[in-house]
Write a protein that holds these residues in place. Structure first.
Motif, PDB file in Angstrom:
ATOM      1  N   PRO A  87       3.015  30.607  11.392  1.00 53.35           N
ATOM      2  CA  PRO A  87       3.811  30.679  10.164  1.00 53.35           C
ATOM      3  C   PRO A  87       5.268  30.316  10.457  1.00 53.35           C
ATOM      4  CG  PRO A  87       2.351  32.569  10.315  1.00 53.35           C
ATOM      5  CD  PRO A  87       2.224  31.822  11.620  1.00 53.35           C
ATOM      6  N   GLY A  88       5.871  29.564   9.527  1.00 54.56           N
ATOM      7  CA  GLY A  88       7.240  29.090   9.736  1.00 54.56           C
ATOM      8  C   GLY A  88       7.273  27.649  10.201  1.00 54.56           C
ATOM      9  N   ASP A  89       6.182  27.208  10.838  1.00 57.64           N
ATOM     10  CA  ASP A  89       6.121  25.815  11.290  1.00 57.64           C
ATOM     11  C   ASP A  89       6.016  24.882  10.083  1.00 57.64           C
ATOM     12  OD1 ASP A  89       6.298  26.530  13.937  1.00 57.64           O
ATOM     13  OD2 ASP A  89       4.144  26.386  14.327  1.00 57.64           O
ATOM     14  N   HIS A  90       6.456  23.652  10.312  1.00 62.55           N
ATOM     15  CA  HIS A  90       6.522  22.648   9.252  1.00 62.55           C
ATOM     16  C   HIS A  90       5.504  21.537   9.526  1.00 62.55           C
ATOM     17  CE1 HIS A  90       8.815  19.039   7.406  1.00 62.55           C
ATOM     18  NE2 HIS A  90       8.254  19.702   6.422  1.00 62.55           N
ATOM     19  N   VAL A  91       4.785  21.165   8.473  1.00 62.74           N
ATOM     20  CA  VAL A  91       3.791  20.088   8.552  1.00 62.74           C
ATOM     21  C   VAL A  91       4.180  19.014   7.551  1.00 62.74           C
ATOM     22  CG1 VAL A  91       1.347  19.477   8.219  1.00 62.74           C
ATOM     23  CG2 VAL A  91       1.954  21.737   9.127  1.00 62.74           C
ATOM     24  N   VAL A  92       4.164  17.771   7.992  1.00 67.41           N
ATOM     25  CA  VAL A  92       4.326  16.656   7.058  1.00 67.41           C
ATOM     26  C   VAL A  92       2.951  16.033   6.886  1.00 67.41           C
ATOM     27  CG1 VAL A  92       5.313  14.363   6.695  1.00 67.41           C
ATOM     28  CG2 VAL A  92       6.721  16.189   7.652  1.00 67.41           C
ATOM     29  N   SER A  93       2.548  15.858   5.635  1.00 65.96           N
ATOM     30  CA  SER A  93       1.214  15.308   5.368  1.00 65.96           C
ATOM     31  C   SER A  93       1.304  14.158   4.383  1.00 65.96           C
ATOM     32  CB  SER A  93       0.318  16.408   4.776  1.00 65.96           C
ATOM     33  OG  SER A  93      -0.911  15.854   4.332  1.00 65.96           O
ATOM     34  N   VAL A  94       0.434  13.191   4.574  1.00 60.96           N
ATOM     35  CA  VAL A  94       0.310  12.133   3.574  1.00 60.96           C
ATOM     36  C   VAL A  94      -0.154  12.785   2.276  1.00 60.96           C
ATOM     37  CG1 VAL A  94      -2.071  11.525   4.201  1.00 60.96           C
ATOM     38  CG2 VAL A  94      -0.588   9.792   3.181  1.00 60.96           C
ATOM     39  N   ASN A  95       0.375  12.320   1.128  1.00 61.36           N
ATOM     40  CA  ASN A  95       0.142  13.093  -0.100  1.00 61.36           C
ATOM     41  C   ASN A  95      -1.234  12.872  -0.739  1.00 61.36           C
ATOM     42  OD1 ASN A  95       0.609  10.638  -1.338  1.00 61.36           O
ATOM     43  ND2 ASN A  95       2.564  11.225  -2.249  1.00 61.36           N
ATOM     44  N   ARG A 115       5.147  25.665   6.172  1.00 64.61           N
ATOM     45  CA  ARG A 115       5.863  24.774   5.251  1.00 64.61           C
ATOM     46  C   ARG A 115       5.262  23.384   5.267  1.00 64.61           C
ATOM     47  NH1 ARG A 115      10.871  23.214   6.174  1.00 64.61           N
ATOM     48  NH2 ARG A 115      10.803  23.759   8.371  1.00 64.61           N
ATOM     49  N   PHE A 116       5.108  22.815   4.084  1.00 58.92           N
ATOM     50  CA  PHE A 116       4.502  21.482   3.974  1.00 58.92           C
ATOM     51  C   PHE A 116       5.416  20.534   3.213  1.00 58.92           C
ATOM     52  CE2 PHE A 116       1.043  24.350   4.687  1.00 58.92           C
ATOM     53  CZ  PHE A 116       0.204  23.657   5.539  1.00 58.92           C
ATOM     54  N   THR A 117       5.473  19.296   3.681  1.00 58.24           N
ATOM     55  CA  THR A 117       6.119  18.223   2.936  1.00 58.24           C
ATOM     56  C   THR A 117       5.070  17.135   2.753  1.00 58.24           C
ATOM     57  OG1 THR A 117       8.243  18.695   3.966  1.00 58.24           O
ATOM     58  CG2 THR A 117       8.000  16.526   2.949  1.00 58.24           C
ATOM     59  N   PHE A 118       4.843  16.758   1.497  1.00 59.64           N
ATOM     60  CA  PHE A 118       3.854  15.716   1.209  1.00 59.64           C
ATOM     61  C   PHE A 118       4.574  14.412   0.885  1.00 59.64           C
ATOM     62  CE2 PHE A 118       1.702  19.723   0.367  1.00 59.64           C
ATOM     63  CZ  PHE A 118       0.512  19.542   1.060  1.00 59.64           C
ATOM     64  N   ASP A 133      12.079  17.753  11.014  1.00 60.76           N
ATOM     65  CA  ASP A 133      13.135  18.596  11.573  1.00 60.76           C
ATOM     66  C   ASP A 133      12.603  19.296  12.821  1.00 60.76           C
ATOM     67  OD1 ASP A 133      11.781  21.045  10.770  1.00 60.76           O
ATOM     68  OD2 ASP A 133      12.494  20.666   8.728  1.00 60.76           O
ATOM     69  N   GLU A 134      13.423  20.173  13.394  1.00 60.87           N
ATOM     70  CA  GLU A 134      13.027  20.775  14.686  1.00 60.87           C
ATOM     71  C   GLU A 134      11.831  21.720  14.530  1.00 60.87           C
ATOM     72  OE1 GLU A 134      15.870  23.502  12.773  1.00 60.87           O
ATOM     73  OE2 GLU A 134      15.797  21.333  13.061  1.00 60.87           O
ATOM     74  N   LYS A 135      11.504  22.098  13.275  1.00 62.87           N
ATOM     75  CA  LYS A 135      10.334  22.958  13.052  1.00 62.87           C
ATOM     76  C   LYS A 135       9.067  22.148  12.757  1.00 62.87           C
ATOM     77  CE  LYS A 135      10.600  27.148  12.605  1.00 62.87           C
ATOM     78  NZ  LYS A 135      10.180  28.075  13.680  1.00 62.87           N
ATOM     79  N   THR A 136       9.191  20.824  12.673  1.00 65.79           N
ATOM     80  CA  THR A 136       8.007  20.007  12.373  1.00 65.79           C
ATOM     81  C   THR A 136       7.098  19.971  13.596  1.00 65.79           C
ATOM     82  OG1 THR A 136       9.426  18.624  10.987  1.00 65.79           O
ATOM     83  CG2 THR A 136       7.196  17.814  11.433  1.00 65.79           C
ATOM     84  N   ARG A 137       5.928  20.556  13.458  1.00 61.18           N
ATOM     85  CA  ARG A 137       4.985  20.606  14.578  1.00 61.18           C
ATOM     86  C   ARG A 137       3.877  19.582  14.443  1.00 61.18           C
ATOM     87  NH1 ARG A 137       3.499  24.993  17.383  1.00 61.18           N
ATOM     88  NH2 ARG A 137       2.293  23.412  18.485  1.00 61.18           N
ATOM     89  N   LEU A 138       3.589  19.201  13.180  1.00 56.53           N
ATOM     90  CA  LEU A 138       2.403  18.379  12.965  1.00 56.53           C
ATOM     91  C   LEU A 138       2.674  17.352  11.871  1.00 56.53           C
ATOM     92  CD1 LEU A 138      -0.563  18.485  14.020  1.00 56.53           C
ATOM     93  CD2 LEU A 138      -1.114  19.919  12.041  1.00 56.53           C
ATOM     94  N   VAL A 139       2.201  16.130  12.123  1.00 56.62           N
ATOM     95  CA  VAL A 139       2.213  15.093  11.085  1.00 56.62           C
ATOM     96  C   VAL A 139       0.755  14.748  10.819  1.00 56.62           C
ATOM     97  CG1 VAL A 139       2.864  12.728  10.521  1.00 56.62           C
ATOM     98  CG2 VAL A 139       4.498  14.236  11.700  1.00 56.62           C
ATOM     99  N   TRP A 140       0.336  14.946   9.578  1.00 50.72           N
ATOM    100  CA  TRP A 140      -1.081  14.828   9.221  1.00 50.72           C
ATOM    101  C   TRP A 140      -1.305  13.525   8.458  1.00 50.72           C
ATOM    102  CZ3 TRP A 140      -4.738  18.890  10.061  1.00 50.72           C
ATOM    103  CH2 TRP A 140      -6.023  18.594   9.573  1.00 50.72           C
ATOM    104  N   LEU A 141      -2.061  12.632   9.070  1.00 48.84           N
ATOM    105  CA  LEU A 141      -2.257  11.314   8.465  1.00 48.84           C
ATOM    106  C   LEU A 141      -3.716  11.068   8.130  1.00 48.84           C
ATOM    107  CD1 LEU A 141      -0.130   9.168  10.942  1.00 48.84           C
ATOM    108  CD2 LEU A 141       0.633  10.314   8.853  1.00 48.84           C
ATOM    109  N   GLU A 142      -3.890  10.290   7.082  1.00 43.60           N
ATOM    110  CA  GLU A 142      -5.191   9.704   6.780  1.00 43.60           C
ATOM    111  C   GLU A 142      -4.927   8.234   6.544  1.00 43.60           C
ATOM    112  OE1 GLU A 142      -7.829  10.893   3.473  1.00 43.60           O
ATOM    113  OE2 GLU A 142      -7.249  12.952   3.923  1.00 43.60           O
ATOM    114  N   SER A 143      -5.760   7.366   7.039  1.00 43.02           N
ATOM    115  CA  SER A 143      -5.612   5.940   6.755  1.00 43.02           C
ATOM    116  C   SER A 143      -6.943   5.256   7.002  1.00 43.02           C
ATOM    117  CB  SER A 143      -4.531   5.312   7.644  1.00 43.02           C
ATOM    118  OG  SER A 143      -4.308   3.972   7.274  1.00 43.02           O
ATOM    119  N   PRO A 144      -7.528   4.594   6.011  1.00 46.65           N
ATOM    120  CA  PRO A 144      -7.087   4.571   4.613  1.00 46.65           C
ATOM    121  C   PRO A 144      -7.221   5.959   3.978  1.00 46.65           C
ATOM    122  CG  PRO A 144      -8.732   2.844   5.060  1.00 46.65           C
ATOM    123  CD  PRO A 144      -8.712   3.753   6.235  1.00 46.65           C
ATOM    124  N   THR A 145      -6.380   6.221   2.962  1.00 43.32           N
ATOM    125  CA  THR A 145      -6.418   7.521   2.311  1.00 43.32           C
ATOM    126  C   THR A 145      -7.563   7.594   1.306  1.00 43.32           C
ATOM    127  OG1 THR A 145      -4.929   6.800   0.566  1.00 43.32           O
ATOM    128  CG2 THR A 145      -3.917   7.808   2.514  1.00 43.32           C
TER     129      THR A 145
END
Ligand SMILES: *Cc1c(COP(=O)(O)O)cnc(C)c1O
Length: 376
Positions: A87-95, A115-118, A133-145
């Motif tokens: 908890p507190g970690d940041h994830v960026v995900s394809v929307n 925390r999530f950013t889509f 940012d420094e809390k971003t632990r994971l970047v979640w990708l799908e391709s093709p979406t």
């Protein structure tokens, strides 16, 4: 060895006890020990089972990975992977991520303080760095979406993510390792719903994670046994059998999908066709650079939501069903089915969208069926 050969042989030596050519279904929960702690590498089937080991070795090899871990479902694999975070970690995900993953992120992990950013596939491909940012632990990708078939430049995303020390996971379910190998493009972990193309016959639910990183793999193996979302021996065997024909199936899926995409492009009742193989598709250049071929999924926009809902119920060969990647062709309306959980998200799928999982039947039969459904 080439891909096709590895799919049939890696991890699948004839059974040493009997010579059985096909890996046996080791339907056992426990294994006898000669003395305390003295055994043949197996003590309890949640920790390891020989049929699952064969599957893990084979799929890891197909992804060009040193390590593989099999799970009871794609979401079981995703849950286990999410336990690398706190908890507190940041994830960026394809929307336009798979609907079930979006539901997990927004309704399970977000309330726990993750925390999530889509971001759109386009934003991730060309401007990921400014969202990390420094809390971003994971970047979640799908391709093709799924289901809009947008393309993410995996190499560019991995470079940006690694600059802040984030892990990159690519859900490679749509492409399969036959068409795309994310680890070779810089990803750290590959995720699969083996329910789809890897199983290939719509008869099993399963998941998989692959990585080249020893420490990540060790942690995933620990989480696999500690959280317990493991596939049974028969499910492991079904996926193992499915992957033997993955290469030939994918060739036919791609050939049929290309034929159907160009048929749909000529249809006046179709507003827009989404297929990465079409030169007009916005992700065509990225797809051509990072994939061997363009896959078996085709989406298109009908004239209206009503037309879409009516059309998917009119086809005969195309079965109205969720899921994808089997030998049989499926049709669905994502807004009302697979992606209903994204209905309130800013990136909800258009209600007039229809998604096709193009099977390996005769392309002529598939086109004729769509043609008569469109004409009604
Ligand atoms: C189906 C699917 C999943 C979830 O896998 P399950 O096996 O259904 O749990 C994840 N990602 C994608 C792209 C999928 O199509």
């Amino acid at each position: 060895m080439e891909f096709e050969t590895r799919a049939i042989h890696v991890g699948q030596e004839p059974d040493p006890a009997t010579g059985a050519v096909t890996t046996p279904i080791y339907q056992t929960s426990t294994f006898v020990q000669e003395a305390v702690g003295v055994h043949k590498g197996y003590d309890y089937a949640r920790v390891a089972n020989p049929t699952r080991t064969a599957l893990q070795e084979c799929l890891a090899s197909l992804e060009g990975a040193a390590h593989g871990h099999a799970f009871s479902s794609g979401l079981g694999a995703a849950t286990t992977l999410m336990h690398l975070l706190s908890p507190g970690d940041h994830v960026v995900s394809v929307n336009d991520v798979y609907g079930g993953i979006y539901r997990m992120f927004s309704q399970v992990y977000e309330p726990k303080g993750y925390r999530f950013t889509f971001l759109s596939a386009q934003e991730i491909s060309s401007g990921l760095a400014e969202h990390l940012d420094e809390k971003t632990r994971l970047v979640w990708l799908e391709s093709p979406t799924n289901p809009l078939l947008n393309l993410v430049d995996i190499r560019a995303a991995a470079e940006a993510a690694h600059a802040v020390g984030a892990l990159v996971v690519v859900d490679n379910t749509f492409a399969t390792p036959y068409l795309q190998q994310p680890l070779s493009l810089g990803a750290d972990v590959v995720l699969h719903s083996t329910t789809k193309y890897l199983g290939g016959h719509s008869d099993v639910v399963g998941g998989f994670l692959a990585t080249n990183d020893d420490a990540t793999s060790e942690r995933l193996a620990f989480l696999q046994k500690s959280l317990g979302a493991v596939p049974g021996p028969f499910d492991s065997w079904l996926v193992l059998r499915g992957v033997k024909t993955l290469a030939v199936r994918m060739e036919k899926h791609c050939e049929n999908a290309a034929a159907i995409a160009s048929f749909l492009e000529r249809e006046t009742r179709v507003e827009r066709v989404l297929y990465p193989g079409l030169p007009t598709h916005p992700g065509h250049t990225i797809a051509a650079a990072q994939m061997r071929n363009f896959g078996g999924m085709v989406s298109f926009l009908a004239g209206s939501e009503e037309e879409a809902v009516a059309l998917v119920a009119r086809t005969q060969i195309w079965k109205l069903a969720e899921s994808l990647g089997g030998v049989e062709s499926l049709i669905e309306q994502p807004a009302g089915m697979t992606h209903a959980s994204t209905a309130n998200a800013p990136f909800a799928v258009p209600p007039n969208l229809i998604r096709l999982s193009v099977g390996i039947e005769s392309a002529a039969d598939l086109i004729a069926d769509l043609e008569s459904a469109l004409a009604t």
